[in-house]
Design a protein around this motif. Structure first.
Motif, PDB file in Angstrom:
ATOM      1  N   HIS A  52      -7.125   8.456   3.638  1.00 11.48           N
ATOM      2  CA  HIS A  52      -6.855   8.154   4.696  1.00 11.48           C
ATOM      3  C   HIS A  52      -6.299   6.417   5.322  1.00 11.48           C
ATOM      4  O   HIS A  52      -6.968   5.834   5.882  1.00 11.48           O
ATOM      5  CB  HIS A  52      -7.949   8.475   5.922  1.00 11.48           C
ATOM      6  N   ILE A  53      -5.191   6.249   4.469  1.00 14.55           N
ATOM      7  CA  ILE A  53      -4.679   5.017   4.547  1.00 14.55           C
ATOM      8  C   ILE A  53      -3.557   5.021   5.614  1.00 14.55           C
ATOM      9  O   ILE A  53      -2.995   6.114   5.800  1.00 14.55           O
ATOM     10  CB  ILE A  53      -4.532   4.284   3.265  1.00 14.55           C
ATOM     11  N   SER A  54      -3.377   3.852   6.038  1.00 19.73           N
ATOM     12  CA  SER A  54      -2.342   3.771   7.243  1.00 19.73           C
ATOM     13  C   SER A  54      -1.809   2.202   7.002  1.00 19.73           C
ATOM     14  O   SER A  54      -2.476   1.267   6.902  1.00 19.73           O
ATOM     15  CB  SER A  54      -2.948   3.774   8.698  1.00 19.73           C
ATOM     16  N   PHE A  55      -0.456   2.069   7.062  1.00 20.18           N
ATOM     17  CA  PHE A  55       0.173   0.864   7.029  1.00 20.18           C
ATOM     18  C   PHE A  55       1.575   0.954   7.206  1.00 20.18           C
ATOM     19  O   PHE A  55       2.114   2.182   7.099  1.00 20.18           O
ATOM     20  CB  PHE A  55      -0.025   0.049   5.813  1.00 20.18           C
ATOM     21  N   GLY A  56       2.236  -0.252   7.475  1.00 18.72           N
ATOM     22  CA  GLY A  56       3.729  -0.419   7.563  1.00 18.72           C
ATOM     23  C   GLY A  56       4.408  -1.284   6.835  1.00 18.72           C
ATOM     24  O   GLY A  56       3.664  -2.493   6.808  1.00 18.72           O
ATOM     25  N   VAL A  57       5.434  -1.069   6.138  1.00 19.56           N
ATOM     26  CA  VAL A  57       6.171  -2.066   5.339  1.00 19.56           C
ATOM     27  C   VAL A  57       7.270  -2.592   6.107  1.00 19.56           C
ATOM     28  O   VAL A  57       8.202  -1.484   6.112  1.00 19.56           O
ATOM     29  CB  VAL A  57       6.390  -1.629   3.710  1.00 19.56           C
ATOM     30  N   LYS A  58       7.793  -3.526   6.532  1.00 23.48           N
ATOM     31  CA  LYS A  58       8.858  -4.011   7.137  1.00 23.48           C
ATOM     32  C   LYS A  58      10.203  -4.071   6.218  1.00 23.48           C
ATOM     33  O   LYS A  58      10.082  -4.150   4.876  1.00 23.48           O
ATOM     34  CB  LYS A  58       8.535  -5.429   7.802  1.00 23.48           C
ATOM     35  N   LYS A  59      11.351  -3.837   6.802  1.00 24.42           N
ATOM     36  CA  LYS A  59      12.726  -3.681   5.828  1.00 24.42           C
ATOM     37  C   LYS A  59      12.690  -5.127   5.293  1.00 24.42           C
ATOM     38  O   LYS A  59      12.732  -6.162   6.008  1.00 24.42           O
ATOM     39  CB  LYS A  59      13.951  -3.410   6.821  1.00 24.42           C
ATOM     40  N   GLY A  60      13.005  -5.249   4.117  1.00 22.79           N
ATOM     41  CA  GLY A  60      13.271  -6.735   3.349  1.00 22.79           C
ATOM     42  C   GLY A  60      11.947  -7.370   3.157  1.00 22.79           C
ATOM     43  O   GLY A  60      12.039  -8.289   2.396  1.00 22.79           O
ATOM     44  N   GLU A  61      10.755  -6.984   3.277  1.00 26.12           N
ATOM     45  CA  GLU A  61       9.516  -7.477   2.936  1.00 26.12           C
ATOM     46  C   GLU A  61       9.106  -7.190   1.710  1.00 26.12           C
ATOM     47  O   GLU A  61       9.543  -5.972   0.914  1.00 26.12           O
ATOM     48  CB  GLU A  61       8.399  -6.664   4.029  1.00 26.12           C
ATOM     49  N   ILE A  62       8.303  -8.159   0.993  1.00 29.26           N
ATOM     50  CA  ILE A  62       7.638  -7.997  -0.189  1.00 29.26           C
ATOM     51  C   ILE A  62       6.346  -7.513   0.189  1.00 29.26           C
ATOM     52  O   ILE A  62       5.444  -8.292   0.651  1.00 29.26           O
ATOM     53  CB  ILE A  62       7.722  -9.328  -1.104  1.00 29.26           C
ATOM     54  N   PHE A  63       5.858  -6.408  -0.029  1.00 31.41           N
ATOM     55  CA  PHE A  63       4.630  -5.915   0.388  1.00 31.41           C
ATOM     56  C   PHE A  63       3.769  -5.733  -0.959  1.00 31.41           C
ATOM     57  O   PHE A  63       3.969  -5.006  -1.965  1.00 31.41           O
ATOM     58  CB  PHE A  63       4.704  -4.586   0.931  1.00 31.41           C
ATOM     59  N   GLY A  64       2.588  -6.433  -0.795  1.00 26.72           N
ATOM     60  CA  GLY A  64       1.643  -6.412  -2.311  1.00 26.72           C
ATOM     61  C   GLY A  64       0.486  -5.317  -1.870  1.00 26.72           C
ATOM     62  O   GLY A  64       0.311  -5.540  -0.794  1.00 26.72           O
ATOM     63  N   PHE A  65       0.414  -4.734  -2.927  1.00 31.14           N
ATOM     64  CA  PHE A  65      -0.922  -3.668  -3.085  1.00 31.14           C
ATOM     65  C   PHE A  65      -1.671  -4.220  -3.887  1.00 31.14           C
ATOM     66  O   PHE A  65      -1.592  -3.846  -5.180  1.00 31.14           O
ATOM     67  CB  PHE A  65      -0.364  -2.239  -3.187  1.00 31.14           C
ATOM     68  N   LEU A  66      -3.034  -4.701  -3.878  1.00 31.25           N
ATOM     69  CA  LEU A  66      -3.950  -5.183  -4.501  1.00 31.25           C
ATOM     70  C   LEU A  66      -4.967  -4.304  -4.859  1.00 31.25           C
ATOM     71  O   LEU A  66      -5.663  -4.065  -3.788  1.00 31.25           O
ATOM     72  CB  LEU A  66      -4.118  -6.725  -4.142  1.00 31.25           C
TER      73      LEU A  66
END
Length: 254
Positions: free
Chosen positions: A23-37
């Motif tokens: 049940h994970i929820s999140f958003g990644v913005k356009k052009g963003e570098i999004f890290g998943f640690l």
């Protein structure tokens, strides 16, 4: 129009009685570098495989580039690039032959293929190595070639699953310079890693543990929230977040 390239709500994946992503929820913005640690087995790769349309979620929803991950996986595959931690190019082909092969997969025209091949060679610093067998390249060069093939078709969104797991620190640094350049030109980058220093380079970071997101925000926000120390390390943040999760304290998402 949404500002998000990726939107996830209550995404869950179960394998029998085992819940890999919970049940994970999140958003990644356009052009963003999004890290998943997160540590090995935390659910990072399973999440990426769902977002890429490779496996279907058990429940919840996800939108990638405007397409639903459960009903439009083939459309998603056309607009994304994917690079896994395992080297997937053909070792017995030359650099040029590997690029030509992936150009064919992405159905590039002859002129597009030639133009993009020249661009990839320049971008990856592989000038003079076009006719070298891929198996003869160093780890760093193989990594650059993998990235080049992943972005050959100029995808809107790039998924990198622990891409620097087996290369030296200098190659890791060079690789991240390429990532910054792609982001500056508008590519959304979603990268998983268990290297704390590496993820700290991302615009925002989500920390996942036992299939659940236990922290989400910028490096600065997470340090202030979980340690109250401006110069804390992400390792300290991770330990504090895990402790807070164990104590049942509610998560603050920035």
């Amino acid at each position: 129009m949404s500002i998000f390239a990726i939107e996830v709500k209550n995404l869950t994946k179960k394998f029998g009685n085992f819940t890999a992503v919970d049940h994970i929820s999140f958003g990644v913005k356009k052009g963003e570098i999004f890290g998943f640690l997160g540590p090995n087995g935390a659910g990072k790769s399973t999440t990426i495989r769902m977002l890429c349309g490779i496996i279907r979620p058990s429940s919840g929803s996800g939108i990638v580039g405007g397409y639903q991950i459960d009903t439009q996986p083939e459309e998603i595959k056309k607009i994304i690039g994917y690079m896994s931690q395992k080297f997937t190019l053909y070792q017995e082909l030359t650099v040029e032959e590997n690029i030509d092969f992936y150009g064919g997969i992405h159905q590039l025209s002859s002129s597009e293929k030639e133009e993009r091949k020249n661009w990839v060679v320049r971008m990856a610093g592989l000038e003079g190595k076009e006719h070298s067998l891929t198996r003869e390249l160093s780890g760093g060069w193989k990594q650059r070639l993998s990235l080049g093939c992943a972005i050959l078709h100029q995808p809107e969104i790039l998924f990198l699953d622990e891409p620097t797991a087996s290369v030296d620190p200098v190659s890791r640094r060079d690789f991240w310079e390429l990532i910054y350049d792609l982001s500056a030109k508008g590519t959304t980058v979603f990268v998983t890693s268990h290297y704390m220093d590496e993820v700290e380079r991302c615009h925002r970071i989500a920390i996942i543990s036992t299939g659940r997101i236990i922290a989400l925000g910028t490096s600065k926000e997470l340090k202030e929230e979980f340690t109250r120390k401006e110069y804390a390390t992400l390792e300290e943040v991770f330990i504090a977040a895990v402790k807070r999760q164990a104590e049942g304290v509610s998560l603050k998402i920035f």
